[in-house]
Design a protein around this motif. Structure first.
Motif: not given
Ligand SMILES: [Zn+2]
Length: 530
Positions: A241-242, A249-251, A265-268, A289-290
């Protein structure tokens, strides 16, 4: 097996979203103080669309997390926008198929991605987009690596069904894909294949794929050069997720945000598989992450004012009983008088049956002309834990049955019966098998949302003669060494527990035509093009 192979296994499994547990890294603080405002409205004055796809996000646990104060970012977007707790997924309820539906606006019958695991009649082998350690260890690793990235996007995903990225590129617009498994677009990218795979001489050093202009895919492609430290082995090479949040966030902070950004976001998913569908830790991590993404705007208010946010799940999960004996349904003993193909060797000429298990759903193939599909169905009816058993006849009718009583329901597209989504059908037989009610030729769905279209999609997703089975809530299917989630959660079926996902929309008052993932594509394109 050598060390190199072991490392390769870990990479492939990680990239294939088999998540082996990850330490929490929750150092992000909410930064609300003013940073210089980022106005990223595009040339036409349209707000960019940011889709955040949280694997296995479910409505009830999301509400629980919000109530406990563990999902402040999602709570913020939800209060500033619209919330739909029950949006219908695709089928099979597996990420590759659902993501393909999201990107193309079609079910599997058109986009042709049948599931995580399926059998290619043309290639005479199983195609695995990665489904667990034990299975992958028995199968050629580099094959899985190639299948999960190249074969899926560039070969299997039907070229006639254009993705959101392709449609936007056709109109001269830009888009981004961040850690999404399905990403086909019109810009060529050379993925960085890690040395220890490239050195094996069986994979080119650079794998050429087509994606959107901005493509981020774990260690293979990243946008933010500072995201390198997020791609070590123990962080699943960036499939976390991070990493996704930092690249999104970079974009934003570089003012490069395109018209549409699809962030996965894959982790959940992994936490729900291990701890069961009621766990909140995965939602808490996804929310952190959001927050990282929202914070890139300087404040959450700026974020909502300057972009359209679509935060959603892809499938639900059903709790699996915690007793292995009781929880698992092995298909092989039911079909024991046939010769069932072994996973770890090529299909042999006397093999009759291939079983491809997708957690709570399976494709069962008759690969030998001497096997009648209807006989396979009869044998499967002996197992009471199976839910829906379906096959297609030579005239494209789909026949559904379950249990020893031999009740039958049949249907095909087109006809006088109209469902909740305006689709028309011809029906006959026992409607309770698919839990629909019919009144004045209007079809109302019960516990299997949009079952007719979704099942029709899977039944027409690829070549071959096959039966589709699902298993009732609480259970999981097993084939030869397929992964199980005893006492945890699993998905794959048509049941509403696997099939309904929450959707948060913020930054626009519009909504998709129907509350189904299959109808999100048209709406997203309207948001950009209108
Ligand atoms: Zn999953």
């Amino acid at each position: 097996m050598g060390m190199k192979n072991k490392v390769t296994n870990v990479l492939v499994l990680s990239l294939s979203l088999l998540i082996v547990g990850c330490r929490a890294d929750s150092s992000q603080q909410l930064k609300q103080q003013s940073v210089k405002p980022h106005i990223t409205v595009n040339q036409m004055g349209k707000k960019p669309v940011i889709v955040i796809l949280i694997d296995s996000l479910m409505g009830q646990p999301l509400q629980d997390a919000i109530r406990e104060g563990r999902a402040p970012a999602m709570e913020y977007l939800l209060h500033k926008g619209q919330y739909f707790p029950q949006v219908v997924s695709s089928f099979p309820t597996m990420s590759v198929t659902i993501d393909s539906t999201l990107l193309t606006g079609t079910y599997a019958g058109q986009h042709h991605v049948p599931g995580l695991v399926w059998y290619s009649d043309q290639k005479k082998r199983m195609i695995l987009y990665g489904n667990g350690a034990k299975e992958a260890l028995k199968i050629d690793q580099l094959q899985v690596f190639n299948d999960a990235i190249y074969q899926l996007n560039q070969v299997q995903l039907n070229k006639k069904t254009k993705t959101i990225h392709e449609e936007l590129a056709d109109k001269g617009k830009e888009s981004a894909s961040i850690n999404a498994i399905v990403f086909r677009g019109k810009t060529k990218h050379a993925l960085k294949v890690p040395d220890f795979i490239a050195n094996s001489n069986r994979v080119p050093e650079k794998m050429i794929v087509t994606g959107p202009k901005w493509l981020s895919y774990a260690a293979l492609a990243q946008l933010n050069p500072k995201n390198n430290w997020n791609t070590p082995l123990w962080k699943k090479f960036g499939m976390n997720d991070e990493f996704s949040a930092k690249d999104a966030a970079f974009l934003i902070s570089q003012k490069k945000l395109p018209d549409v950004t699809i962030t996965y976001f894959p982790e959940n998913d992994n936490l729900a598989h291990r701890k069961g569908p009621t766990q909140l830790k995965g939602i808490e991590k996804a929310d952190q992450a959001l927050q990282t993404v929202l914070n890139a705007y300087g404040s959450w208010e700026q974020a909502v004012n300057n972009a359209i946010w679509i935060v959603m799940g892809d499938s639900g999960q059903s709790a699996v009983y915690d007793d292995r004996q009781a929880a698992t349904v092995d298909i092989r003993p039911l079909l024991s008088h046939y010769c069932i193909a072994k996973l770890n060797q090529p299909v042999r000429s006397d093999d009759q049956i291939v079983i491809a298990v997708n957690e709570r759903m399976a494709y069962i193939y008759a690969i030998n002309d001497n096997v009648e599909l209807s006989n396979v169905v009869k044998l499967l009816q002996n197992e009471d834990k199976l839910d829906i058993i379906a096959m297609k006849d030579g005239k494209s009718n789909i026949h559904v049955t379950k249990g020893k009583k031999g009740k039958l329901f049949s249907y095909h597209p087109g006809g006088k019966f109209i469902d909740e989504y305006g689709q028309s059908w011809t029906l006959s037989g026992e409607e309770d098998l698919v839990d629909i009610t019919v009144n004045n030729n209007r079809i109302k769905y019960g516990k299997y949302p949009d079952v007719l279209a979704r099942l029709h999609g899977a039944m027409n997703s690829h070549e071959g003669r096959y039966v589709v089975v699902t298993v009732q809530p609480g259970y999981e299917l097993v084939g030869e060494s397929s992964p199980t989630h005893i006492g945890g959660g699993a998905h794959g079926s048509l049941h509403e527990k696997d099939s309904l996902v929450p959707l948060i929309i913020s930054g626009t008052n519009t909504r998709p035509k129907t509350l189904r993932i299959v109808d999100l594509k048209d709406w997203i394109l309207q948001l950009v093009n209108e």
